[in-house]
Write an enzyme that holds these catalytic residues in place. Structure first.
Site, PDB file in Angstrom:
ATOM      1  N   HIS A 195       4.082   3.521  12.727  1.00  0.00           N
ATOM      2  CA  HIS A 195       3.080   4.535  13.086  1.00  0.00           C
ATOM      3  C   HIS A 195       3.587   5.524  14.143  1.00  0.00           C
ATOM      4  O   HIS A 195       2.790   6.129  14.850  1.00  0.00           O
ATOM      5  CB  HIS A 195       1.764   3.896  13.581  1.00  0.00           C
ATOM      6  CG  HIS A 195       1.089   3.055  12.535  1.00  0.00           C
ATOM      7  ND1 HIS A 195      -0.218   2.628  12.652  1.00  0.00           N
ATOM      8  CD2 HIS A 195       1.537   2.545  11.366  1.00  0.00           C
ATOM      9  CE1 HIS A 195      -0.545   1.899  11.594  1.00  0.00           C
ATOM     10  NE2 HIS A 195       0.511   1.835  10.791  1.00  0.00           N
ATOM     11  N   HIS A 237       0.829  -1.210   0.000  1.00  0.00           N
ATOM     12  CA  HIS A 237       0.000   0.000   0.000  1.00  0.00           C
ATOM     13  C   HIS A 237       0.864   1.261   0.000  1.00  0.00           C
ATOM     14  O   HIS A 237       1.918   1.299   0.630  1.00  0.00           O
ATOM     15  CB  HIS A 237      -1.029   0.001   1.136  1.00  0.00           C
ATOM     16  CG  HIS A 237      -0.504  -0.009   2.539  1.00  0.00           C
ATOM     17  ND1 HIS A 237      -0.254   1.144   3.246  1.00  0.00           N
ATOM     18  CD2 HIS A 237      -0.212  -1.024   3.388  1.00  0.00           C
ATOM     19  CE1 HIS A 237       0.146   0.839   4.462  1.00  0.00           C
ATOM     20  NE2 HIS A 237       0.205  -0.480   4.583  1.00  0.00           N
ATOM     21  N   GLU A 283      -5.001   1.805   2.688  1.00  0.00           N
ATOM     22  CA  GLU A 283      -5.014   0.581   3.499  1.00  0.00           C
ATOM     23  C   GLU A 283      -5.160   0.912   4.976  1.00  0.00           C
ATOM     24  O   GLU A 283      -5.874   0.241   5.722  1.00  0.00           O
ATOM     25  CB  GLU A 283      -3.728  -0.222   3.277  1.00  0.00           C
ATOM     26  CG  GLU A 283      -3.744  -1.629   3.896  1.00  0.00           C
ATOM     27  CD  GLU A 283      -3.334  -1.706   5.356  1.00  0.00           C
ATOM     28  OE1 GLU A 283      -3.561  -2.752   5.980  1.00  0.00           O
ATOM     29  OE2 GLU A 283      -2.808  -0.717   5.922  1.00  0.00           O
ATOM     30  N   ASP A 329       6.085   1.397   6.645  1.00  0.00           N
ATOM     31  CA  ASP A 329       4.729   0.855   6.508  1.00  0.00           C
ATOM     32  C   ASP A 329       3.963   1.788   5.588  1.00  0.00           C
ATOM     33  O   ASP A 329       3.468   2.812   6.006  1.00  0.00           O
ATOM     34  CB  ASP A 329       4.078   0.769   7.880  1.00  0.00           C
ATOM     35  CG  ASP A 329       2.657   0.250   7.833  1.00  0.00           C
ATOM     36  OD1 ASP A 329       2.241  -0.216   6.766  1.00  0.00           O
ATOM     37  OD2 ASP A 329       1.968   0.315   8.864  1.00  0.00           O
ATOM     38  N   ASP A 348      -0.210   4.342   0.982  1.00  0.00           N
ATOM     39  CA  ASP A 348      -0.520   5.340   2.021  1.00  0.00           C
ATOM     40  C   ASP A 348       0.250   5.054   3.300  1.00  0.00           C
ATOM     41  O   ASP A 348       0.678   3.932   3.554  1.00  0.00           O
ATOM     42  CB  ASP A 348      -2.032   5.387   2.327  1.00  0.00           C
ATOM     43  CG  ASP A 348      -2.578   4.099   2.927  1.00  0.00           C
ATOM     44  OD1 ASP A 348      -2.211   3.017   2.442  1.00  0.00           O
ATOM     45  OD2 ASP A 348      -3.369   4.183   3.894  1.00  0.00           O
TER      46      ASP A 348
HETATM   47 ZN   LIG Z   1       0.766  -1.408   6.419  1.00  0.00          ZN
END
Ligand SMILES: [Zn+2]
Length: 414
Positions: free
Chosen positions: A386, A83, A180, A146, A85
Site C-alpha cells: 500500500h 484479488h 477486496e 498486493d 484490485d
Molecule cells: Zn490483499
C-alpha cells in the site's frame, strides 16, 4: 534458490502490476471501478489460452475457472483465490515495475523518486533476501504485489497443473475477485458459483504464513440532530449538533481501545469520519475484536456514550446504528482444521516452518468462511504493501507456488 517457476512468476507480476486496477471505496458500483475489468479480461484470455475449463467473468466482476480433477482422483474441490484490485490508499496509476535481479543486499533507489530508499533498515526482511530477484515500483506508485502476486501464483500453479496431467489432484476452482481492498470482494453469489469445499486466498506476506484468524468487525453510524437557528437570534433555541458530536468523541476512550493504543489480541473502536454541520452531523466508527464478546462490549460502550450525551440535551436526537461487517474465520475453522492443516503440511513439505499471527484486519476469506467456504489465507511474499516501498521477491513467490501445488496434491490424498 532458483526454480522453474521464477521467470514465469516474474513476467506475470510485471505484466499484471502495470495494469491499473485500483478499487474505489466511494464508488457505489460493482465492481467499484471499470478498470478492474481490464485485469479480469486479461485473466480470462490467459486462462482460456492455457486450457483451463469453464472460464467466465461473472457480472459481479469475478473471474472463475476450473482445472478438472486428474482422471480417477476423488477429492474435495479446492478453491484458489486472489484479488485483482489494488489499494486505494496510494497512487496506483502508471505502475512501472522494476526487477532488481540478484539483489545485492544494500539500498534500492527509485528512478522516479530520487529521495526514496528501500533497504534492510526500513524493511528488515529485505536483509534476508540478498541474491533474490526483487521487484519494486519506480517510486511514485505502489507496486500492487498486493494482490497481483497472489494472482501470479495461482495462475502459475494452474498452468503447471494443466501442463503436467500426471500430477494427482482433485477438481480445482480458481477465482479472481475485485474490490477486496474496500471490503466488497465477496458477492453473495460467489460461494455457490465457486462450488469449492474449501479454499485459500493467496494474499499474505512472509513465507510460511498461514492465517486462519482475522478480526470480527462491525461498523457504527452515529447521527446527531440538533436544533437549527439563525445564529443572530439563536439564544435559548440553537442546539449545535457539532458540540454534541465532539462531546461523544471526547467521552469515548482515548488512551485505550483505539487502534493507536492497541496491538496483539486487543480490539478497538476507531472513529473514521465526522461529517456535518451545526444542524446535523454523522460520526462513522469501526469496531474490531477477535472475540464476539469483546466486539459486543465496544458496541455497548459506544451506545452508552451516545445515551449519556443525549441525556445532557433532550432537544437533540442522537441515534447509534451498528451493523456487522465480517467475522473471525477461526469460529468456523476451529471446528474443522483440515484446510489449515493441509496448508501447514504443504509448507513443511517445501521446507518452511508454518506460522501465523492472527491478522488485525479481514480478508475475502473472512466473508467466504462465514458464508460456508472455509478459506484460510496463504503467504505470497509481498512486503511494505500500500505504498511506494512495496516489494516482493520472485523466489518467495516461487515458494508460494510450490505450496499451492503441494496443497492440492495433499488434498487429493485425503
Ligand atoms: Zn490483499
Amino acid at each position: 534458490m532458483r526454480t522453474e517457476f521464477d521467470s514465469e512468476l516474474e513476467q506475470r507480476l510485471v505484466r499484471y502490476a502495470a495494469i491499473d486496477s485500483q478499487s474505489d471505496e466511494d464508488s457505489p458500483s460493482s465492481p467499484s471501478t471499470a478498470i478492474q475489468l481490464d485485469m479480469a479480461r486479461l485473466l480470462v484470455e490467459e486462462l482460456e489460452a492455457m486450457g483451463a475449463e469453464e472460464v467466465r467473468l461473472t457480472d459481479y466482476g469475478t473471474v472463475l475457472a476450473t482445472i478438472p480433477a486428474t482422471p480417477g482422483v476423488e477429492a474435495p474441490v479446492v478453491g484458489l483465490l486472489a484479488h485483482v484490485d489494488t489499494a486505494p490508499a496510494y497512487n496506483a496509476t502508471g505502475v512501472k515495475p522494476v526487477v532488481h535481479r540478484n539483489y545485492n543486499g544494500g539500498e534500492i533507489a527509485f528512478a522516479d523518486a530520487p529521495e526514496l530508499r528501500l533497504s534492510p533498515e526500513n524493511s528488515p526482511y529485505l536483509g534476508e533476501k540478498a541474491g533474490d530477484d526483487i521487484i519494486t515500483a519506480s517510486g511514485t506508485t505502489l507496486l500492487g504485489a498486493d494482490d497481483k502476486a497472489g494472482v501470479a501464483i495461482a495462475m502459475t500453479a494452474a498452468r503447471h497443473l494443466i501442463d503436467n496431467p500426471a500430477i494427482p489432484h482433485g477438481k480445482i476452482r480458481l477465482a479472481f475477485t475485485p474490490d477486496e481492498e474496500i471490503g466488497r470482494g465477496v458477492d453473495q453469489r460467489l460461494p455457490a458459483d465457486l462450488g469449492a469445499d474449501f479454499a485459500y486466498t493467496f494474499d499474505g506476506s512472509k513465507p510460511g504464513e498461514i492465517i486462519y484468524e482475522t478480526f470480527s468487525a462491525d461498523a457504527a453510524l452515529v447521527t446527531v440532530t440538533g436544533v437549527s437557528a439563525h445564529p443572530g437570534w439563536a439564544k435559548d433555541k440553537l442546539v449545535n449538533a457539532l458540540h454534541l458530536a465532539s462531546k461523544i468523541v471526547q467521552t469515548l476512550p482515548q488512551v485505550t481501545r483505539t487502534p493507536e493504543t492497541t496491538d496483539g489480541r486487543d480490539g478497538f473502536l476507531h472513529l473514521t469520519e465526522i461529517r456535518g454541520n451545526a444542524a446535523a452531523c454523522e460520526l462513522k466508527l469501526i469496531l474490531r475484536d477477535f472475540e464476539l464478546d469483546g466486539l459486543e462490549s465496544h458496541g455497548a460502550l459506544l451506545r452508552q456514550v451516545c445515551e449519556a450525551v443525549a441525556a445532557t440535551e433532550p432537544r437533540a436526537k442522537i441515534t447509534c446504528a451498528i451493523r456487522p461487517q465480517y467475522r473471525n474465520m477461526r469460529y468456523w475453522l476451529e471446528k474443522d482444521m483440515t484446510p489449515v492443516e493441509l496448508a501447514r503440511e504443504a509448507c513443511r513439505a517445501v521446507g518452511l516452518d508454518p506460522q501465523g499471527e492472527p491478522i488485525r484486519g479481514g480478508t475475502d476469506g473472512s466473508r467466504l468462511t462465514e458464508m460456508g467456504v472455509p478459506t484460510p489465507n496463504i503467504f505470497t511474499g509481498m512486503q511494505e504493501i500500500h505504498g511506494p516501498l512495496e516489494w516482493i521477491s520472485v523466489q518467495d513467490m516461487a515458494v508460494a507456488t510450490k505450496v499451492a501445488l503441494e496443497l492440492v496434491q495433499r488434498a487429493a490424498k485425503g
